[in-house]
Design a protein around this motif. Structure first.
Motif, mmCIF file in Angstrom:
data_model
loop_
_atom_site.group_PDB
_atom_site.id
_atom_site.type_symbol
_atom_site.label_atom_id
_atom_site.label_comp_id
_atom_site.label_asym_id
_atom_site.label_seq_id
_atom_site.Cartn_x
_atom_site.Cartn_y
_atom_site.Cartn_z
ATOM 1 N N VAL A 172 124.007 -18.552 -100.370
ATOM 2 C CA VAL A 172 124.935 -18.848 -101.472
ATOM 3 C C VAL A 172 126.080 -19.737 -100.979
ATOM 4 O O VAL A 172 126.517 -20.649 -101.692
ATOM 5 N N ALA A 173 126.567 -19.475 -99.768
ATOM 6 C CA ALA A 173 127.620 -20.320 -99.203
ATOM 7 C C ALA A 173 127.115 -21.745 -98.995
ATOM 8 O O ALA A 173 127.866 -22.715 -99.193
ATOM 9 N N ILE A 174 125.853 -21.902 -98.603
ATOM 10 C CA ILE A 174 125.265 -23.240 -98.442
ATOM 11 C C ILE A 174 125.167 -23.935 -99.798
ATOM 12 O O ILE A 174 125.477 -25.128 -99.920
ATOM 13 N N TRP A 175 124.761 -23.187 -100.817
ATOM 14 C CA TRP A 175 124.698 -23.744 -102.176
ATOM 15 C C TRP A 175 126.080 -24.233 -102.602
ATOM 16 O O TRP A 175 126.221 -25.331 -103.153
ATOM 17 N N TRP A 176 127.088 -23.388 -102.361
ATOM 18 C CA TRP A 176 128.465 -23.753 -102.707
ATOM 19 C C TRP A 176 128.908 -25.004 -101.957
ATOM 20 O O TRP A 176 129.545 -25.899 -102.532
ATOM 21 N N PHE A 177 128.578 -25.092 -100.672
ATOM 22 C CA PHE A 177 129.009 -26.222 -99.849
ATOM 23 C C PHE A 177 128.466 -27.537 -100.398
ATOM 24 O O PHE A 177 129.195 -28.537 -100.460
ATOM 25 N N PHE A 178 127.214 -27.546 -100.799
ATOM 26 C CA PHE A 178 126.602 -28.793 -101.257
ATOM 27 C C PHE A 178 126.845 -29.081 -102.742
ATOM 28 O O PHE A 178 126.739 -30.230 -103.167
ATOM 29 N N ASN A 179 127.191 -28.055 -103.505
ATOM 30 C CA ASN A 179 127.328 -28.264 -104.948
ATOM 31 C C ASN A 179 128.738 -28.097 -105.496
ATOM 32 O O ASN A 179 129.113 -28.799 -106.444
ATOM 33 N N ASP A 180 129.518 -27.187 -104.927
ATOM 34 C CA ASP A 180 130.771 -26.814 -105.590
ATOM 35 C C ASP A 180 132.007 -26.786 -104.709
ATOM 36 O O ASP A 180 133.089 -26.426 -105.188
ATOM 37 N N ARG A 181 131.911 -27.113 -103.445
ATOM 38 C CA ARG A 181 133.073 -26.942 -102.570
ATOM 39 C C ARG A 181 134.254 -27.827 -102.986
ATOM 40 O O ARG A 181 135.412 -27.488 -102.747
ATOM 41 N N LYS A 182 133.968 -28.961 -103.644
ATOM 42 C CA LYS A 182 135.041 -29.860 -104.078
ATOM 43 C C LYS A 182 135.626 -29.433 -105.436
ATOM 44 O O LYS A 182 136.659 -29.956 -105.852
ATOM 45 N N LYS A 183 134.946 -28.502 -106.086
ATOM 46 C CA LYS A 183 135.387 -28.073 -107.418
ATOM 47 C C LYS A 183 136.182 -26.780 -107.390
ATOM 48 O O LYS A 183 137.055 -26.565 -108.230
ATOM 49 N N GLN A 184 135.874 -25.881 -106.443
ATOM 50 C CA GLN A 184 136.479 -24.566 -106.478
ATOM 51 C C GLN A 184 136.376 -23.871 -105.121
ATOM 52 O O GLN A 184 135.652 -24.320 -104.235
ATOM 53 N N ASN A 185 137.123 -22.766 -104.986
ATOM 54 C CA ASN A 185 136.996 -21.912 -103.814
ATOM 55 C C ASN A 185 135.624 -21.251 -103.826
ATOM 56 O O ASN A 185 134.918 -21.277 -104.843
ATOM 57 N N LEU A 186 135.251 -20.661 -102.700
ATOM 58 C CA LEU A 186 133.992 -19.931 -102.645
ATOM 59 C C LEU A 186 133.966 -18.924 -103.786
ATOM 60 O O LEU A 186 134.940 -18.211 -104.016
ATOM 61 N N TYR A 187 132.859 -18.869 -104.483
ATOM 62 C CA TYR A 187 132.718 -18.179 -105.771
ATOM 63 C C TYR A 187 133.456 -16.841 -105.866
ATOM 64 O O TYR A 187 133.095 -15.870 -105.208
ATOM 65 N N GLY A 188 134.472 -16.828 -106.728
ATOM 66 C CA GLY A 188 135.162 -15.584 -107.054
ATOM 67 C C GLY A 188 136.300 -15.204 -106.143
ATOM 68 O O GLY A 188 137.032 -14.255 -106.443
ATOM 69 N N PHE A 189 136.492 -15.912 -105.045
ATOM 70 C CA PHE A 189 137.561 -15.543 -104.118
ATOM 71 C C PHE A 189 138.863 -16.259 -104.485
ATOM 72 O O PHE A 189 139.417 -17.047 -103.724
ATOM 73 N N ASN A 190 139.314 -15.956 -105.695
ATOM 74 C CA ASN A 190 140.586 -16.441 -106.194
ATOM 75 C C ASN A 190 141.522 -15.250 -106.384
ATOM 76 O O ASN A 190 141.070 -14.118 -106.564
ATOM 77 N N SER A 191 142.818 -15.488 -106.336
ATOM 78 C CA SER A 191 143.777 -14.401 -106.536
ATOM 79 C C SER A 191 143.714 -13.892 -107.972
ATOM 80 O O SER A 191 143.355 -14.632 -108.897
ATOM 81 N N ALA A 192 144.050 -12.635 -108.151
ATOM 82 C CA ALA A 192 144.027 -12.031 -109.491
ATOM 83 C C ALA A 192 144.911 -10.790 -109.502
ATOM 84 O O ALA A 192 145.187 -10.196 -108.460
ATOM 85 N N LYS A 193 145.377 -10.409 -110.690
ATOM 86 C CA LYS A 193 146.132 -9.170 -110.848
ATOM 87 C C LYS A 193 145.146 -8.004 -110.799
ATOM 88 O O LYS A 193 144.233 -7.918 -111.617
ATOM 89 N N VAL A 194 145.323 -7.125 -109.831
ATOM 90 C CA VAL A 194 144.333 -6.073 -109.609
ATOM 91 C C VAL A 194 144.759 -4.698 -110.135
ATOM 92 O O VAL A 194 143.939 -3.786 -110.195
ATOM 93 N N LYS A 195 146.012 -4.543 -110.521
ATOM 94 C CA LYS A 195 146.491 -3.235 -110.964
ATOM 95 C C LYS A 195 145.655 -2.656 -112.104
ATOM 96 O O LYS A 195 145.315 -1.460 -112.080
#
Length: 309
Positions: A141-164
């Motif tokens: 999945v990381a390889i897929w992200w590197f070739f397809n999405d690395r310029k568009k977003q962080n590695l899938y889902g690893f964005n900050s969020a309110k967790v409370k």
């Protein structure tokens, strides 16, 4: 907590197609009844012979569930431009292939046998399964992200969020877990750590081994969130929007075949809720909190029900 509830309400009122949901539930009900009534079917995708047939059986199950659910969605989709998208179908096939290979992969056992012996061999054989899962899923999945999405977003889902709010959702699940701990079917499956230690006949250092196993066990749930909510939901929602949630939930149900029936059924509803929250937040941290919390709560509840840790 209010924002989470509002997101789910919005999905139910504005985004969900009820005819499609009904058809999908009927399809999953038939598939679940078939597998749970036929031990040979469960054996073919689970603990059967370690050969190529296991890979193809799982590919047929996962690919069939995901592609079939998407195909079923076509009449209810408002925008059907995705039907002719090669990139969309490549992502779908890639997901089915990755997970089928992950379940099939058993060659790591030969390495474990070379490095360990006695009780440690059994312990590491079971624990290394979770490490192998992480490698088999995260790397491709990381390889897929590197070739397809690395310029568009962080590695899938690893964005900050309110967790409370997610901790509140987790608290709401505790009574259901406690109730499930009185089920013989549940106690046969959990706690996983105790089962592993008992089979391995580990006496000395039992607590340390138990904590080590639980850390690997928890890793498995992080990887699951990364794959289903981080990768699949985020990628497929580019074409399907909220329409990605139910097909991914159907796929998610099939990976629970062989677990207690109640857990398999509830996985569908859990996948829908987590899918909605990921589309809104683009983050998997909330799902990781809930998934890990439920997993460890089930371990603790089962241990208490059996008389202690």
């Amino acid at each position: 907590m209010k924002s989470v509830i509002n997101q789910i309400k919005k999905f139910i009122k504005e985004e969900i197609s009820w005819p499609y949901l009904i058809l999908l539930v009927l399809l999953l009900s038939g598939l679940t009844a078939w597998f749970y009534s036929d031990k040979a079917m469960l054996q073919s995708i689970g603990g059967g012979a370690n050969d190529e047939s296991r890979f193809f059986n799982n590919l047929a199950l996962y690919g069939g569930a995901l592609i079939g659910s998407i195909a079923l969605y076509i009449p209810f989709s408002k925008d059907r431009s995705w039907i002719t998208s090669i990139h969309f179908w490549s992502a779908v096939l890639f997901a089915a292939l990755v997970y089928a290979f992950n379940v099939y992969f058993y060659q790591f056992k030969d390495l474990v046998k070379e490095w360990t012996e006695g009780p440690n061999e059994i312990f590491w054989m079971r624990s290394s399964r979770y490490i192998a899962n992480a490698v088999c899923i995260v790397v491709p999945v990381a390889i897929w992200w590197f070739f397809n999405d690395r310029k568009k977003q962080n590695l899938y889902g690893f964005n900050s969020a309110k967790v409370k709010p997610y901790f509140y959702l987790l608290l709401m699940m505790i009574p259901l877990i406690v109730a499930a701990s009185f089920s013989a079917d549940f106690l046969k499956q959990y706690p996983q750590a105790t089962k592993t230690l008992n089979v391995a006949k580990i006496i000395e250092g039992r607590q340390a081994y138990g904590l080590l196993f639980e850390s690997f066990y928890g890793l498995n749930y992080i990887v699951t969130e990364f794959f289903f909510r981080g990768f699949l939901i985020i990628v497929l929602s580019r074409w399907l929007g909220y329409g990605a949630i139910l097909p991914v939930a159907a796929f998610y149900v099939t990976i629970h075949f062989g677990k207690p029936l109640g857990e398999t059924i509830s996985s569908f509803f859990g996948a829908i809720i987590l899918g909605v929250l990921v589309i809104e937040s683009r983050s998997i941290w909330g799902g990781i909190i809930i998934h890990l919390g439920i997993a460890f709560a089930m371990e603790i509840a089962a241990a208490i029900a059996k008389g202690g840790f």
